[in-house]
Design a protein around this motif. Structure first.
Motif, PDB file in Angstrom:
ATOM      1  N   LEU A 298       0.772  -1.271  -0.167  1.00  0.00           N
ATOM      2  CA  LEU A 298      -0.080  -0.007  -0.024  1.00  0.00           C
ATOM      3  C   LEU A 298       0.870   1.207  -0.065  1.00  0.00           C
ATOM      4  CD1 LEU A 298      -2.871  -0.786   2.541  1.00  0.00           C
ATOM      5  CD2 LEU A 298      -3.269  -0.168  -0.151  1.00  0.00           C
ATOM      6  N   ASN A 299       1.937   1.335   0.810  1.00  0.00           N
ATOM      7  CA  ASN A 299       2.840   2.606   0.829  1.00  0.00           C
ATOM      8  C   ASN A 299       3.496   2.812  -0.366  1.00  0.00           C
ATOM      9  OD1 ASN A 299       2.231   3.090   3.432  1.00  0.00           O
ATOM     10  ND2 ASN A 299       3.851   1.881   4.252  1.00  0.00           N
ATOM     11  N   TYR A 300       3.878   1.625  -1.215  1.00  0.00           N
ATOM     12  CA  TYR A 300       4.546   1.941  -2.367  1.00  0.00           C
ATOM     13  C   TYR A 300       3.319   2.291  -3.506  1.00  0.00           C
ATOM     14  CZ  TYR A 300       7.499   0.973  -6.587  1.00  0.00           C
ATOM     15  OH  TYR A 300       7.999   0.856  -7.699  1.00  0.00           O
ATOM     16  N   TRP A 301       2.292   1.769  -3.344  1.00  0.00           N
ATOM     17  CA  TRP A 301       1.396   2.071  -4.400  1.00  0.00           C
ATOM     18  C   TRP A 301       1.037   3.734  -4.198  1.00  0.00           C
ATOM     19  CZ3 TRP A 301      -4.557   2.835  -3.486  1.00  0.00           C
ATOM     20  CH2 TRP A 301      -4.808   2.918  -4.509  1.00  0.00           C
ATOM     21  N   ARG A 302       0.893   4.114  -2.698  1.00  0.00           N
ATOM     22  CA  ARG A 302       0.545   5.210  -2.513  1.00  0.00           C
ATOM     23  C   ARG A 302       1.669   6.504  -3.279  1.00  0.00           C
ATOM     24  NH1 ARG A 302      -4.574   5.155  -1.277  1.00  0.00           N
ATOM     25  NH2 ARG A 302      -5.200   3.942   0.247  1.00  0.00           N
ATOM     26  N   LYS A 303       3.040   6.118  -3.351  1.00  0.00           N
ATOM     27  CA  LYS A 303       3.867   6.625  -3.869  1.00  0.00           C
ATOM     28  C   LYS A 303       3.897   6.782  -5.176  1.00  0.00           C
ATOM     29  CE  LYS A 303       6.578   6.692   0.315  1.00  0.00           C
ATOM     30  NZ  LYS A 303       8.083   5.753   0.714  1.00  0.00           N
ATOM     31  N   HIS A 304       3.393   5.746  -6.053  1.00  0.00           N
ATOM     32  CA  HIS A 304       3.428   5.408  -7.228  1.00  0.00           C
ATOM     33  C   HIS A 304       2.195   5.161  -8.088  1.00  0.00           C
ATOM     34  CE1 HIS A 304       7.329   4.217  -5.315  1.00  0.00           C
ATOM     35  NE2 HIS A 304       7.984   4.788  -6.367  1.00  0.00           N
ATOM     36  N   GLY A 305       1.085   5.410  -7.283  1.00  0.00           N
ATOM     37  CA  GLY A 305      -0.255   5.215  -7.989  1.00  0.00           C
ATOM     38  C   GLY A 305      -0.337   5.635  -9.560  1.00  0.00           C
ATOM     39  N   GLN A 306       0.321   6.779  -9.741  1.00  0.00           N
ATOM     40  CA  GLN A 306       0.068   7.265 -11.290  1.00  0.00           C
ATOM     41  C   GLN A 306       0.512   6.166 -12.184  1.00  0.00           C
ATOM     42  OE1 GLN A 306       2.427   8.440  -9.207  1.00  0.00           O
ATOM     43  NE2 GLN A 306       4.454   8.355 -10.239  1.00  0.00           N
ATOM     44  N   ASP A 307       1.420   5.207 -11.708  1.00  0.00           N
ATOM     45  CA  ASP A 307       1.739   4.164 -12.717  1.00  0.00           C
ATOM     46  C   ASP A 307       1.168   2.933 -12.607  1.00  0.00           C
ATOM     47  OD1 ASP A 307       3.846   5.971 -13.865  1.00  0.00           O
ATOM     48  OD2 ASP A 307       4.959   5.735 -12.065  1.00  0.00           O
ATOM     49  N   ILE A 308       0.530   2.661 -11.347  1.00  0.00           N
ATOM     50  CA  ILE A 308      -0.184   1.286 -11.067  1.00  0.00           C
ATOM     51  C   ILE A 308      -1.484   1.443 -10.819  1.00  0.00           C
ATOM     52  CG2 ILE A 308       0.130  -0.713  -9.366  1.00  0.00           C
ATOM     53  CD1 ILE A 308       3.013   0.438  -8.796  1.00  0.00           C
ATOM     54  N   ALA A 309      -2.282   0.666 -11.372  1.00  0.00           N
ATOM     55  CA  ALA A 309      -3.749   0.709 -11.309  1.00  0.00           C
ATOM     56  C   ALA A 309      -4.179   0.229  -9.899  1.00  0.00           C
ATOM     57  CB  ALA A 309      -4.541   0.023 -12.559  1.00  0.00           C
ATOM     58  N   ILE A 310      -5.475   0.709  -9.557  1.00  0.00           N
ATOM     59  CA  ILE A 310      -5.793   0.127  -8.211  1.00  0.00           C
ATOM     60  C   ILE A 310      -6.206  -1.475  -8.470  1.00  0.00           C
ATOM     61  CG2 ILE A 310      -8.230   0.816  -8.473  1.00  0.00           C
ATOM     62  CD1 ILE A 310      -8.341   1.171  -5.679  1.00  0.00           C
ATOM     63  N   SER A 311      -6.324  -1.861  -9.379  1.00  0.00           N
ATOM     64  CA  SER A 311      -7.026  -3.230  -9.507  1.00  0.00           C
ATOM     65  C   SER A 311      -5.553  -4.150  -9.541  1.00  0.00           C
ATOM     66  CB  SER A 311      -7.435  -3.338 -10.959  1.00  0.00           C
ATOM     67  OG  SER A 311      -6.539  -3.103 -12.024  1.00  0.00           O
ATOM     68  N   GLN A 312      -4.288  -3.613  -9.649  1.00  0.00           N
ATOM     69  CA  GLN A 312      -3.279  -4.460  -9.338  1.00  0.00           C
ATOM     70  C   GLN A 312      -3.100  -4.634  -7.886  1.00  0.00           C
ATOM     71  OE1 GLN A 312      -2.053  -5.612 -12.320  1.00  0.00           O
ATOM     72  NE2 GLN A 312      -2.784  -3.835 -13.608  1.00  0.00           N
ATOM     73  N   VAL A 313      -3.479  -3.640  -7.029  1.00  0.00           N
ATOM     74  CA  VAL A 313      -3.148  -3.666  -5.780  1.00  0.00           C
ATOM     75  C   VAL A 313      -4.172  -4.558  -4.889  1.00  0.00           C
ATOM     76  CG1 VAL A 313      -2.691  -2.018  -3.787  1.00  0.00           C
ATOM     77  CG2 VAL A 313      -1.975  -1.450  -5.923  1.00  0.00           C
ATOM     78  N   GLU A 314      -5.197  -4.162  -5.340  1.00  0.00           N
ATOM     79  CA  GLU A 314      -6.592  -4.804  -4.865  1.00  0.00           C
ATOM     80  C   GLU A 314      -6.454  -6.281  -4.931  1.00  0.00           C
ATOM     81  OE1 GLU A 314     -10.174  -7.046  -4.211  1.00  0.00           O
ATOM     82  OE2 GLU A 314      -9.493  -6.254  -6.413  1.00  0.00           O
ATOM     83  N   GLY A 315      -6.150  -6.590  -6.251  1.00  0.00           N
ATOM     84  CA  GLY A 315      -6.423  -8.145  -6.314  1.00  0.00           C
ATOM     85  C   GLY A 315      -5.257  -8.819  -5.708  1.00  0.00           C
ATOM     86  N   PHE A 316      -3.948  -8.130  -5.330  1.00  0.00           N
ATOM     87  CA  PHE A 316      -2.914  -8.565  -4.571  1.00  0.00           C
ATOM     88  C   PHE A 316      -3.385  -8.952  -2.939  1.00  0.00           C
ATOM     89  CE2 PHE A 316       1.087  -8.492  -1.765  1.00  0.00           C
ATOM     90  CZ  PHE A 316       1.758  -9.663  -2.335  1.00  0.00           C
ATOM     91  N   ILE A 317      -3.919  -7.809  -2.524  1.00  0.00           N
ATOM     92  CA  ILE A 317      -4.302  -7.491  -1.199  1.00  0.00           C
ATOM     93  C   ILE A 317      -5.350  -8.400  -0.772  1.00  0.00           C
ATOM     94  CG2 ILE A 317      -5.491  -6.152   0.598  1.00  0.00           C
ATOM     95  CD1 ILE A 317      -3.532  -3.754  -0.467  1.00  0.00           C
ATOM     96  N   ARG A 318      -6.210  -8.871  -1.610  1.00  0.00           N
ATOM     97  CA  ARG A 318      -7.583  -9.692  -1.700  1.00  0.00           C
ATOM     98  C   ARG A 318      -7.138 -11.208  -1.317  1.00  0.00           C
ATOM     99  NH1 ARG A 318      -9.728 -11.165  -6.466  1.00  0.00           N
ATOM    100  NH2 ARG A 318      -9.657  -8.844  -6.798  1.00  0.00           N
ATOM    101  N   GLN A 319      -5.894 -11.468  -1.834  1.00  0.00           N
ATOM    102  CA  GLN A 319      -5.371 -12.781  -1.693  1.00  0.00           C
ATOM    103  C   GLN A 319      -4.820 -13.074  -0.186  1.00  0.00           C
ATOM    104  OE1 GLN A 319      -5.353 -15.229  -3.879  1.00  0.00           O
ATOM    105  NE2 GLN A 319      -6.115 -13.969  -5.547  1.00  0.00           N
ATOM    106  N   ILE A 320      -4.629 -11.929   0.219  1.00  0.00           N
ATOM    107  CA  ILE A 320      -3.979 -11.913   1.667  1.00  0.00           C
ATOM    108  C   ILE A 320      -4.896 -11.757   2.748  1.00  0.00           C
ATOM    109  CG2 ILE A 320      -1.839 -11.296   3.224  1.00  0.00           C
ATOM    110  CD1 ILE A 320      -0.409 -10.491   0.746  1.00  0.00           C
ATOM    111  N   ILE A 321      -5.542 -10.651   3.007  1.00  0.00           N
ATOM    112  CA  ILE A 321      -6.433 -10.230   3.937  1.00  0.00           C
ATOM    113  C   ILE A 321      -7.859 -10.807   3.804  1.00  0.00           C
ATOM    114  CG2 ILE A 321      -5.217  -8.134   4.189  1.00  0.00           C
ATOM    115  CD1 ILE A 321      -8.118  -6.562   3.653  1.00  0.00           C
ATOM    116  N   GLY A 322      -8.167 -11.326   2.329  1.00  0.00           N
ATOM    117  CA  GLY A 322      -9.592 -11.886   2.099  1.00  0.00           C
ATOM    118  C   GLY A 322      -9.154 -13.391   2.355  1.00  0.00           C
TER     119      GLY A 322
END
Length: 510
Positions: free
Chosen positions: A286-310
């Motif tokens: 999340l911290n990395y995405w906050r700093k580089h969100g202009q290059d990385i779509a939220i779908s990339q991050v949500e898909g990964f986080i869903r695997q872990i906390i979901g």
């Protein structure tokens, strides 16, 4: 007062509160045991990885000034049994207190609970301080509910831990970007070279050979390539964020003959041994995405986080909610045995050859290879879920029962009758072709149901639906497929079932 603290092989959490101070009267113990190498036949890389990580952790504690007793597999005092080893140390060192972290596997929990009750010294169990949830949180969350829907649990986790949330709404406007996570990788985005950690394990390989530990799979290098300590795991996590996260979500379900890992993180071994925590991983991403969100779509991050906390937390919760009965469920009454090619990869079905060979070579396959290739075939061929469980538990370096069992028996084999999955995850050859290039170079034709070169998945699929109509015919999510089956010509169905029976009776000929 002398305290003995037990550390299991999947409890290598250097950030645990146990290690915040270092009293003189506390001794830690770790054991390599035949109890663990032999209860199921493991991939050689799994045994090597566990022992390498355990030894590394023990050395870390020793170097930090802690008193540690470590039994290697060939130690003269090693009884090869957990409670016998503990009894020996308690007697030898005049221990007055025994403490352990709560195990995540039911068999260990029973073993240690019974052992503690048998002792005439003080005992104490504590949390591993690893998961977001406690053992029985999920059971409490779904109390009174008919279905244990992961999506409901996942949304609650997002809210509870303020992950990808804006007030009480999901960031980006969607809870789930699963539809964006189903792209076929065609080489349009280059996959960076993977980091391989050169952990020297010659002594462990020699030990396993000398002790004649029976394993499956291959190990043809002198080094173990997955992270085995916190420093390596954090380095791998950093690499994932910088190089792979940008396309993880797009291709998390993709499969390809030239790629073993695609954009996956290779962190599951370290996470499941508690070398690194899920919160550490999620916060970093999340911290990395906050700093580089202009290059990385939220779908990339949500898909990964869903695997872990979901998914990961959900599977653990389901395991503790449903054990021990869960391990015996066989709702579809499947009784066939696994084909020999599951241990060799020798089959003309290219998807299975690729997924199994990757597994044998690397102790790894990602979730779609496990679910929709090997798991799909096992279910369509109506394999006994006991056999499927043993194979999955043994072959993957990251496999521990609390996460393997509900994924295999529930999600993959539908042996629980729908407690985890609302329908069986089965498909014909069309899905495998949609998500991979496996069919392009296969001996079989993905479009044909009958004939010598017809894809075996096609006849097995329709045969499975017909055979399991008593259990699945009323499943709302299966209505469309049963309506298609009902429209088929009776002669065609008979021919398909004959073909499927040939495959089921002689799977190693295909």
């Amino acid at each position: 007062m002398k305290t003995l603290r037990l550390i299991l092989g999947d409890q290598l959490n250097s950030k645990h509160s146990w290690y915040k101070d270092n009293p003189d009267n506390i001794t830690y113990c770790l054991f390599e045991m035949r109890q663990e190498t032999d209860y199921v036949k493991h991939h050689i890389q799994k045994v090597i990885g566990f022992f390498a990580a355990m030894r590394n952790f023990a050395n870390h504690l020793k170097n930090s000034g802690f008193e540690v007793i470590y039994f290697k597999l060939d130690d003269k005092n090693n009884t090869q049994d957990l409670t016998s080893n503990l009894n020996y140390l308690i007697k030898q060192h005049s221990i007055t207190n025994f403490e352990y972290q709560l195990p995540d596997e039911y068999r260990f929990d029973q073993q240690l609970s019974n052992f503690s009750n048998s002792l005439d010294i003080k005992t104490k169990s504590v949390s591993t301080e690893h998961f977001y949830t406690k053992r029985h949180d999920l059971k409490q969350f779904f109390k009174g509910k008919k279905q244990y829907l992961m999506e409901n649990f996942y949304r609650d986790m997002r809210k509870k831990h303020d992950i990808l949330m804006v007030a009480d709404q999901p960031e980006g406007g969607k809870w789930n970007y699963d539809k964006s996570n189903r792209n076929k990788w065609k080489g349009e985005h280059a996959i960076p070279s993977y980091k391989y950690y050169k952990n020297k394990v010659d002594d462990i390989v020699t030990l396993l050979n000398k002790q004649e530990v029976k394993t499956i799979g291959k190990f043809e290098t002198k080094t173990f390539s997955y992270p085995i300590n916190r420093e390596q795991a954090l380095d791998q996590l950093k690499y994932f964020c910088e190089e792979l996260l940008i396309h993880f979500g797009d291709y998390q379900d993709a499969m390809h003959t030239d790629q073993v890992y695609l954009f996956h993180s290779r962190l599951s071994f370290a996470i499941n041994l508690k070398i690194i925590s899920p919160k550490n991983v999620v916060d970093t991403v999340l911290n990395y995405w906050r700093k580089h969100g202009q290059d990385i779509a939220i779908s990339q991050v949500e898909g990964f986080i869903r695997q872990i906390i979901g998914w990961r937390e959900y599977m653990r919760g389901m395991y503790w909610a449903l054990m021990p009965e869960y391990k015996t469920l066989n709702h579809l009454e499947n009784t066939n045995t696994l084909p020999a090619f599951f241990w060799t990869g020798n089959t003309k079905m290219n998807c299975l050859k690729q997924a199994i060979t990757n597994s044998l070579d690397n102790g790894y396959a990602h979730h779609i290879q496990r679910l929709m290739v090997t798991g799909n075939f096992a279910l369509l061929a109506q394999i006994n879920p006991d056999d499927v469980d043993a194979w999955y538990l043994g072959i993957y370096v990251d496999a521990v029962e609390w996460v393997q069992l509900p994924n295999t028996r529930g999600m993959s084999q539908f042996a629980d009758g729908g407690k985890i999955a609302t329908k069986p995850y089965v498909s014909s050859g069309s899905y495998i072709n949609k998500m991979s290039n496996y069919c392009d170079s296969c001996y079989y034709n993905k479009k044909e149901k009958l004939g010598d070169k017809a894809c075996p998945f096609n006849s097995l699929y329709w045969n499975f639906l017909d055979d399991k109509r008593p259990q699945l015919g009323n499943n709302f999510r299966m209505k469309m497929m049963y309506s298609l089956l009902d429209k088929m010509d009776a002669k065609q169905i008979s021919a398909i079932k004959d073909k499927a029976q040939q495959i089921i009776e002689n799977p190693d000929s295909f």
